[in-house]
Scaffold this motif. Structure first.
Motif, PDB file in Angstrom:
ATOM      1  N   THR A  45      31.828  15.546  48.614  1.00 49.94           N
ATOM      2  CA  THR A  45      31.408  16.387  48.050  1.00 49.94           C
ATOM      3  C   THR A  45      32.031  17.947  48.180  1.00 49.94           C
ATOM      4  OG1 THR A  45      29.694  15.348  46.756  1.00 49.94           O
ATOM      5  CG2 THR A  45      29.532  17.253  45.966  1.00 49.94           C
ATOM      6  N   LEU A  46      31.438  17.893  48.908  1.00 51.20           N
ATOM      7  CA  LEU A  46      32.391  19.788  50.074  1.00 51.20           C
ATOM      8  C   LEU A  46      33.499  19.870  49.368  1.00 51.20           C
ATOM      9  CD1 LEU A  46      30.477  22.028  50.612  1.00 51.20           C
ATOM     10  CD2 LEU A  46      31.306  21.811  53.359  1.00 51.20           C
ATOM     11  N   VAL A  47      34.342  18.849  49.782  1.00 56.67           N
ATOM     12  CA  VAL A  47      35.754  18.947  49.194  1.00 56.67           C
ATOM     13  C   VAL A  47      36.082  19.932  47.619  1.00 56.67           C
ATOM     14  CG1 VAL A  47      38.011  18.094  48.898  1.00 56.67           C
ATOM     15  CG2 VAL A  47      36.177  17.506  51.275  1.00 56.67           C
ATOM     16  N   ARG A  48      35.392  18.513  46.927  1.00 58.54           N
ATOM     17  CA  ARG A  48      35.075  18.983  45.361  1.00 58.54           C
ATOM     18  C   ARG A  48      34.891  20.190  45.387  1.00 58.54           C
ATOM     19  NH1 ARG A  48      32.625  14.610  42.784  1.00 58.54           N
ATOM     20  NH2 ARG A  48      32.818  15.950  40.956  1.00 58.54           N
ATOM     21  N   VAL A  49      33.713  20.778  45.963  1.00 61.79           N
ATOM     22  CA  VAL A  49      33.073  22.042  45.689  1.00 61.79           C
ATOM     23  C   VAL A  49      34.211  23.398  46.142  1.00 61.79           C
ATOM     24  CG1 VAL A  49      30.990  23.405  46.061  1.00 61.79           C
ATOM     25  CG2 VAL A  49      30.835  21.456  45.480  1.00 61.79           C
ATOM     26  N   SER A  50      34.842  22.764  47.190  1.00 61.94           N
ATOM     27  CA  SER A  50      35.034  23.889  47.979  1.00 61.94           C
ATOM     28  C   SER A  50      36.581  24.101  47.256  1.00 61.94           C
ATOM     29  CB  SER A  50      35.951  23.645  49.389  1.00 61.94           C
ATOM     30  OG  SER A  50      35.339  23.822  50.046  1.00 61.94           O
TER      31      SER A  50
END
Length: 74
Positions: A45-50
């Protein structure tokens, strides 16, 4: 560090609305607000948010680790 607060800060800094961010993430607004209340989230999820916010949240964690290592080595 509270990652949810950092994400909210970057959403505001980007000029994107929470609703717009939620749409791009594929979440409901309610789910995004729940995400922003979390102190940790999974890396996928953090990759997508980034990518959506064009901001490297992983660099925040790296800087915390670096600062902790500097304190230990003193």
């Amino acid at each position: 560090m509270h990652i949810g607060k950092e994400i909210l800060e970057q959403v505001h800094a980007s000029g994107m609305t929470v609703a717009g961010f939620a749409e791009r993430l594929g979440y409901t607004r309610t789910s995004v607000y729940k995400l922003m209340q979390k102190s940790t989230i999974d890396t996928g999820t953090l990759v997508r948010v980034s990518r959506i916010l064009n901001y490297d949240f992983f660099a925040l964690y790296s800087s915390i680790i670096s600062n902790e290592e500097k304190k230990v080595s003193k």
